[in-house]
Design an enzyme around this catalytic site. Structure first.
Site, PDB file in Angstrom:
ATOM      1  N   LYS A   1       0.841  -1.209   0.000  1.00 55.31           N
ATOM      2  CA  LYS A   1       0.000   0.000   0.000  1.00 55.31           C
ATOM      3  C   LYS A   1       0.871   1.252   0.000  1.00 55.31           C
ATOM      4  O   LYS A   1       0.608   2.209  -0.730  1.00 55.31           O
ATOM      5  CB  LYS A   1      -0.927  -0.013   1.229  1.00 55.31           C
ATOM      6  CG  LYS A   1      -2.047  -1.048   1.103  1.00 55.31           C
ATOM      7  CD  LYS A   1      -2.768  -1.335   2.413  1.00 55.31           C
ATOM      8  CE  LYS A   1      -3.794  -2.445   2.192  1.00 55.31           C
ATOM      9  NZ  LYS A   1      -4.463  -2.919   3.406  1.00 55.31           N
TER      10      LYS A   1
ATOM     11  N   ASP B   1     -11.128   3.398   4.663  1.00 52.69           N
ATOM     12  CA  ASP B   1     -11.504   1.979   4.599  1.00 52.69           C
ATOM     13  C   ASP B   1     -13.027   1.799   4.602  1.00 52.69           C
ATOM     14  O   ASP B   1     -13.516   0.698   4.366  1.00 52.69           O
ATOM     15  CB  ASP B   1     -10.966   1.276   5.851  1.00 52.69           C
ATOM     16  CG  ASP B   1      -9.853   0.294   5.549  1.00 52.69           C
ATOM     17  OD1 ASP B   1      -9.699  -0.074   4.372  1.00 52.69           O
ATOM     18  OD2 ASP B   1      -9.156  -0.094   6.496  1.00 52.69           O
TER      19      ASP B   1
ATOM     20  N   GLN C   1      -4.534  -1.659   9.844  1.00 57.37           N
ATOM     21  CA  GLN C   1      -4.518  -2.947   9.158  1.00 57.37           C
ATOM     22  C   GLN C   1      -5.164  -4.033  10.026  1.00 57.37           C
ATOM     23  O   GLN C   1      -4.861  -4.162  11.207  1.00 57.37           O
ATOM     24  CB  GLN C   1      -3.064  -3.331   8.818  1.00 57.37           C
ATOM     25  CG  GLN C   1      -2.918  -4.591   7.993  1.00 57.37           C
ATOM     26  CD  GLN C   1      -3.461  -4.467   6.567  1.00 57.37           C
ATOM     27  OE1 GLN C   1      -3.517  -3.384   5.992  1.00 57.37           O
ATOM     28  NE2 GLN C   1      -3.860  -5.587   5.992  1.00 57.37           N
TER      29      GLN C   1
HETATM   30  N1  GUN Z   1      -6.870  -6.479   5.975  1.00 59.52           N
HETATM   31  C1  GUN Z   1      -7.161  -7.104   4.811  1.00 59.52           C
HETATM   32  N2  GUN Z   1      -7.799  -6.271   3.968  1.00 59.52           N
HETATM   33  C2  GUN Z   1      -7.922  -5.095   4.608  1.00 59.52           C
HETATM   34  C3  GUN Z   1      -8.482  -3.833   4.241  1.00 59.52           C
HETATM   35  O1  GUN Z   1      -9.040  -3.626   3.148  1.00 59.52           O
HETATM   36  N3  GUN Z   1      -8.409  -2.862   5.201  1.00 59.52           N
HETATM   37  C4  GUN Z   1      -7.850  -3.074   6.415  1.00 59.52           C
HETATM   38  N4  GUN Z   1      -7.828  -2.057   7.278  1.00 59.52           N
HETATM   39  N5  GUN Z   1      -7.315  -4.219   6.770  1.00 59.52           N
HETATM   40  C5  GUN Z   1      -7.358  -5.216   5.879  1.00 59.52           C
END
Ligand code: GUN
Length: 289
Positions: A59, A126, A103
């Site tokens: 990311k 998110d 995350q």
């Molecule tokens: N863990 C796996 N996919 C995601 C996501 O899209 N956002 C977050 N915050 N954690 C994740």
């Protein structure tokens, strides 16, 4: 009997993601050229799960490639919920941060819903806070979860008809299953939500024009679960004997589905791209488009 083998398109999520990222890079450059700071994503990593660390790295790399800033706050697996909340509150208050991503999964003892509730809705790129989840439910503007947004872009790009289609979603998570069901319904699909207690799952799936599998059960969706001509979206990621496996038997559905997303370079790159889009949206909501 004559076979009616369908030409199946294996979705190139990476190519589609790269096209969108080019436009995002131009938008970031336009903002920066007026003397504004670049948009900034803050990522919070709690613990040392290698998969999460690798996702965060991806990311941040994606941010850098389009000229977006990112910062990382790392906490040990022993961090308390209060310590994670303190970091979120500091990022909420920071003028230099547009989007906050904590995350998932979080270590035991740190409740994801409590953390989500603490994130300012404007920085919730998110789409996981109760405010943004509620806005989605009500059909009001707000940040939407990234994977569901990416899936909608894939369907749009491949000109998959949604209005009046029967969409079947396997999985009811807050991050994928529930929001994609709502987005599809808002696009006028008839949506069936399935989960671990659903009876006759294969038979339900066989009726799907759009089938979204998001449960993390390796190769759950078999070729005889797929209606000829269906759009099959595989969100699941499992690692079996060191090999990445999705929720769909991708090879098996070739020749049956109209499109299928591979478990690598399918939905994943689009999820990251939607994260960048949401961060840019949050920035533009603050500074102007
Ligand atoms: N863990 C796996 N996919 C995601 C996501 O899209 N956002 C977050 N915050 N954690 C994740």
């Amino acid at each position: 009997m004559a076979s009616t083998r369908q030409e199946t398109v294996v979705v190139d999520g990476l190519a589609l993601a790269q096209d969108i990222r080019q436009d995002l890079a131009k938008a970031v450059e336009r903002h920066v050229s007026t003397g504004r700071r670049a948009p900034c994503l803050a990522v919070v990593l709690v613990g040392d799960d290698p998969a999460s660390a690798s996702y965060i790295k991806g990311k941040r790399r994606a941010c850098a490639r389009i000229g977006m800033d990112s910062i990382e706050r790392k906490l040990p697996a022993t961090a308390t919920e209060r310590e994670v909340l303190d970091v979120v509150e500091e990022l909420n208050a920071s003028e230099g941060v547009d989007g906050i991503l904590v995350q998932l999964p979080l270590p035991d003892g740190v409740r994801p819903n409590t953390i989500a509730e603490a994130i300012g809705p404007d920085k919730d790129i998110d789409g996981l806070t109760p405010i943004n989840a509620g806005r989605l439910l009500l059909g009001e503007p707000g940040h939407r979860a990234c994977t569901p947004l990416g899936i909608m872009k894939i369907l749009e790009h491949h000109e998959i008809p949604i209005e009046g289609a029967h969409a079947v979603v396997i999985g009811r998570s807050a991050i994928v299953g529930k929001p994609i069901s709502l987005l599809l319904q808002q696009a006028n699909a008839t949506v069936t939500m399935c989960h671990s207690r659903t009876k006759q799952l294969a038979a339900v799936c066989r009726n799907a024009d759009i089938l979204v599998a998001a449960v993390g059960v390796p190769r759950l969706v078999q070729p005889d679960w797929v209606k000829p001509g269906a759009a099959v979206i595989d969100v699941g990621v499992s690692i079996i004997d060191g090999e990445w496996v999705g929720d769909v038997d991708t090879e098996g559905v070739r020749g049956i589905a109209r499109i299928v997303t591979p478990h690598r370079r399918g939905v994943g790159p689009m999820t990251i791209t939607m994260l960048l889009c949401n961060t840019l949206d949050a920035y533009e909501a603050h500074f102007g488009a």
